[in-house]
Write a protein that holds these residues in place. Structure first.
Motif, PDB file in Angstrom:
ATOM      1  N   GLU A 204    -142.330 -71.250   1.790  1.00  0.00           N
ATOM      2  CA  GLU A 204    -141.265 -72.243   1.847  1.00  0.00           C
ATOM      3  C   GLU A 204    -140.052 -71.712   2.626  1.00  0.00           C
ATOM      4  O   GLU A 204    -139.676 -70.553   2.493  1.00  0.00           O
ATOM      5  CB  GLU A 204    -140.838 -72.651   0.433  1.00  0.00           C
ATOM      6  CG  GLU A 204    -141.922 -73.411  -0.319  1.00  0.00           C
ATOM      7  CD  GLU A 204    -141.532 -73.727  -1.755  1.00  0.00           C
ATOM      8  OE1 GLU A 204    -140.449 -73.263  -2.181  1.00  0.00           O
ATOM      9  OE2 GLU A 204    -142.302 -74.419  -2.433  1.00  0.00           O
ATOM     10  N   ARG A 205    -139.468 -72.585   3.425  1.00  0.00           N
ATOM     11  CA  ARG A 205    -138.306 -72.224   4.238  1.00  0.00           C
ATOM     12  C   ARG A 205    -137.223 -73.285   4.096  1.00  0.00           C
ATOM     13  O   ARG A 205    -137.499 -74.447   3.821  1.00  0.00           O
ATOM     14  CB  ARG A 205    -138.704 -72.074   5.712  1.00  0.00           C
ATOM     15  CG  ARG A 205    -139.705 -70.944   5.956  1.00  0.00           C
ATOM     16  CD  ARG A 205    -140.114 -70.832   7.411  1.00  0.00           C
ATOM     17  NE  ARG A 205    -141.113 -69.774   7.590  1.00  0.00           N
ATOM     18  CZ  ARG A 205    -140.815 -68.500   7.797  1.00  0.00           C
ATOM     19  NH1 ARG A 205    -139.534 -68.121   7.871  1.00  0.00           N
ATOM     20  NH2 ARG A 205    -141.769 -67.591   7.939  1.00  0.00           N
ATOM     21  N   GLY A 206    -135.990 -72.858   4.304  1.00  0.00           N
ATOM     22  CA  GLY A 206    -134.866 -73.769   4.221  1.00  0.00           C
ATOM     23  C   GLY A 206    -134.731 -74.581   5.497  1.00  0.00           C
ATOM     24  O   GLY A 206    -135.513 -74.442   6.440  1.00  0.00           O
ATOM     25  N   ILE A 207    -133.700 -75.404   5.550  1.00  0.00           N
ATOM     26  CA  ILE A 207    -133.488 -76.243   6.721  1.00  0.00           C
ATOM     27  C   ILE A 207    -133.167 -75.409   7.957  1.00  0.00           C
ATOM     28  O   ILE A 207    -133.293 -75.894   9.088  1.00  0.00           O
ATOM     29  CB  ILE A 207    -132.364 -77.272   6.470  1.00  0.00           C
ATOM     30  CG1 ILE A 207    -131.062 -76.566   6.070  1.00  0.00           C
ATOM     31  CG2 ILE A 207    -132.785 -78.272   5.411  1.00  0.00           C
ATOM     32  CD1 ILE A 207    -129.890 -77.524   5.922  1.00  0.00           C
ATOM     33  N   ASP A 208    -132.748 -74.160   7.733  1.00  0.00           N
ATOM     34  CA  ASP A 208    -132.469 -73.271   8.864  1.00  0.00           C
ATOM     35  C   ASP A 208    -133.726 -72.559   9.353  1.00  0.00           C
ATOM     36  O   ASP A 208    -133.679 -71.749  10.285  1.00  0.00           O
ATOM     37  CB  ASP A 208    -131.407 -72.236   8.489  1.00  0.00           C
ATOM     38  CG  ASP A 208    -131.820 -71.370   7.296  1.00  0.00           C
ATOM     39  OD1 ASP A 208    -132.919 -71.608   6.736  1.00  0.00           O
ATOM     40  OD2 ASP A 208    -131.039 -70.482   6.926  1.00  0.00           O
ATOM     41  N   GLY A 209    -134.867 -72.846   8.698  1.00  0.00           N
ATOM     42  CA  GLY A 209    -136.129 -72.233   9.098  1.00  0.00           C
ATOM     43  C   GLY A 209    -136.357 -70.851   8.527  1.00  0.00           C
ATOM     44  O   GLY A 209    -137.382 -70.222   8.823  1.00  0.00           O
ATOM     45  N   LYS A 210    -135.419 -70.385   7.696  1.00  0.00           N
ATOM     46  CA  LYS A 210    -135.533 -69.041   7.136  1.00  0.00           C
ATOM     47  C   LYS A 210    -135.943 -69.102   5.666  1.00  0.00           C
ATOM     48  O   LYS A 210    -135.670 -70.080   4.977  1.00  0.00           O
ATOM     49  CB  LYS A 210    -134.203 -68.297   7.274  1.00  0.00           C
ATOM     50  CG  LYS A 210    -133.777 -68.057   8.715  1.00  0.00           C
ATOM     51  CD  LYS A 210    -132.447 -67.309   8.753  1.00  0.00           C
ATOM     52  CE  LYS A 210    -132.000 -67.053  10.196  1.00  0.00           C
ATOM     53  NZ  LYS A 210    -130.700 -66.339  10.248  1.00  0.00           N
ATOM     54  N   ARG A 211    -136.586 -68.042   5.225  1.00  0.00           N
ATOM     55  CA  ARG A 211    -136.956 -67.926   3.810  1.00  0.00           C
ATOM     56  C   ARG A 211    -135.770 -67.397   3.015  1.00  0.00           C
ATOM     57  O   ARG A 211    -135.039 -66.517   3.465  1.00  0.00           O
ATOM     58  CB  ARG A 211    -138.145 -66.983   3.647  1.00  0.00           C
ATOM     59  CG  ARG A 211    -139.416 -67.477   4.311  1.00  0.00           C
ATOM     60  CD  ARG A 211    -140.498 -66.426   4.222  1.00  0.00           C
ATOM     61  NE  ARG A 211    -140.846 -66.126   2.842  1.00  0.00           N
ATOM     62  CZ  ARG A 211    -141.445 -65.005   2.448  1.00  0.00           C
ATOM     63  NH1 ARG A 211    -141.751 -64.071   3.319  1.00  0.00           N
ATOM     64  NH2 ARG A 211    -141.734 -64.815   1.189  1.00  0.00           N
TER      65      ARG A 211
END
Length: 286
Positions: A204-211
């Motif tokens: 799963e990743r946030g809206i910034d593409g980072k975990r």
């Protein structure tokens, strides 16, 4: 006496659902297990804190590794047993009526308690052994709760339980709060790690593409737990029912998974990581 603590996790998940976990400790090992777990928790500076999967983060992760090391040392020494039960969502029970669907929790929990620890293979003596069943926060009220408890006590009437001299006496099934039961807490960490990994939550990743840091910490702890399982069973596959070579292994082995598949099921699209388009009823006993 056997002390058996049980809990349940995600009833739904991306791929796997209906997670149930249990930890069993014989009365002869009870005090030692609690002392060793309490000692390591105090040593890592978490005395008074509830140990649970949801509290894993980059601050607690290494501390939890040490707690898991203590737990798996106890498992390897035969002083505790853990069982994890779950259901792959691609296998949906075939031809269930609405009443059976409504009682899914009770039905699966009953199967878990009846079968997963191999209780009927645990007592080669003629002595009676009582089971104290401690369930964390049952989501059942009124008649549903009474029906479930009646089913659990009905195990005493099964010929297999009678022959093995295994008994769950009236009043020996209790609802408990995990905050007051350390075995439940450490088992919750193992159960949570399996639900986390089997449902690909590590991706799963946030809206910034980072975990998130918490997500990364949880994956690190899962990997540590898997390494400890592999010390018991090299190459252990967490998504499969653990192979056994004789029925008594259901009791003897310290750690087991059960990927529950109904006797009759429909295989559904979309619930496997590499699914094939196929929907058909199967009879596993054909």
């Amino acid at each position: 006496m056997y002390y058996l603590w049980t809990d349940e996790s995600d009833s739904t998940g991306k791929f796997y659902a209906n997670f149930y976990g249990g930890i069993l400790i014989k009365s002869e090992h009870y005090e030692e297990v609690l002392h060793r777990l309490s000692t390591v928790i105090e040593e890592v500076g978490l005395k008074g804190e509830e140990i649970k999967w949801q509290k894993v983060n980059d601050y607690t992760e290494e501390r939890y590794e040490k707690i898991m090391d203590c737990l798996f040392d106890l498992l390897s020494e035969g002083k505790a047993k853990i069982r994890i039960f779950f259901r792959h969502r691609q296998f949906e029970a075939y031809s269930l009526d609405n009443e059976q669907k409504r009682h899914e929790y009770q039905i699966l929990y009953y199967q878990f308690i009846k079968n997963d620890f191999g209780l009927i293979y645990s007592n080669p003596t003629s002595k009676n052994i009582n089971v104290r069943l401690l369930i964390d926060d049952m989501p059942l009220k009124g008649p549903d709760r009474e029906i479930f408890l009646k089913a659990i006590y009905h195990l005493n009437e099964l010929r297999t339980f009678q022959k093995a001299n295994i008994h769950i006496n009236d009043g020996d099934v209790a609802e408990v709060n995990s905050k007051k039961h350390l075995p439940l807490q450490v088992m919750d960490v193992v159960l949570g790690s399996m639900c986390f990994r089997l449902n690909d939550k590590h991706k799963e990743r946030g809206i910034d593409g980072k975990r998130a840091k918490r997500n990364i910490a949880k994956e690190k702890l899962y990997i540590h737990i898997r390494k400890r399982i592999w010390k018991l069973y090299p190459g252990f596959n967490i998504g499969m029912t653990t192979p056994i070579y004789q029925k008594a292994d259901l009791w003897k082995l310290p750690y087991l998974h059960w990927n529950f598949v109904p006797k009759y099921f429909t295989k559904k699209d979309g619930f496997t990581k590499h699914h094939k388009k196929e929907t058909a009823p199967y009879n596993l006993h054909e």
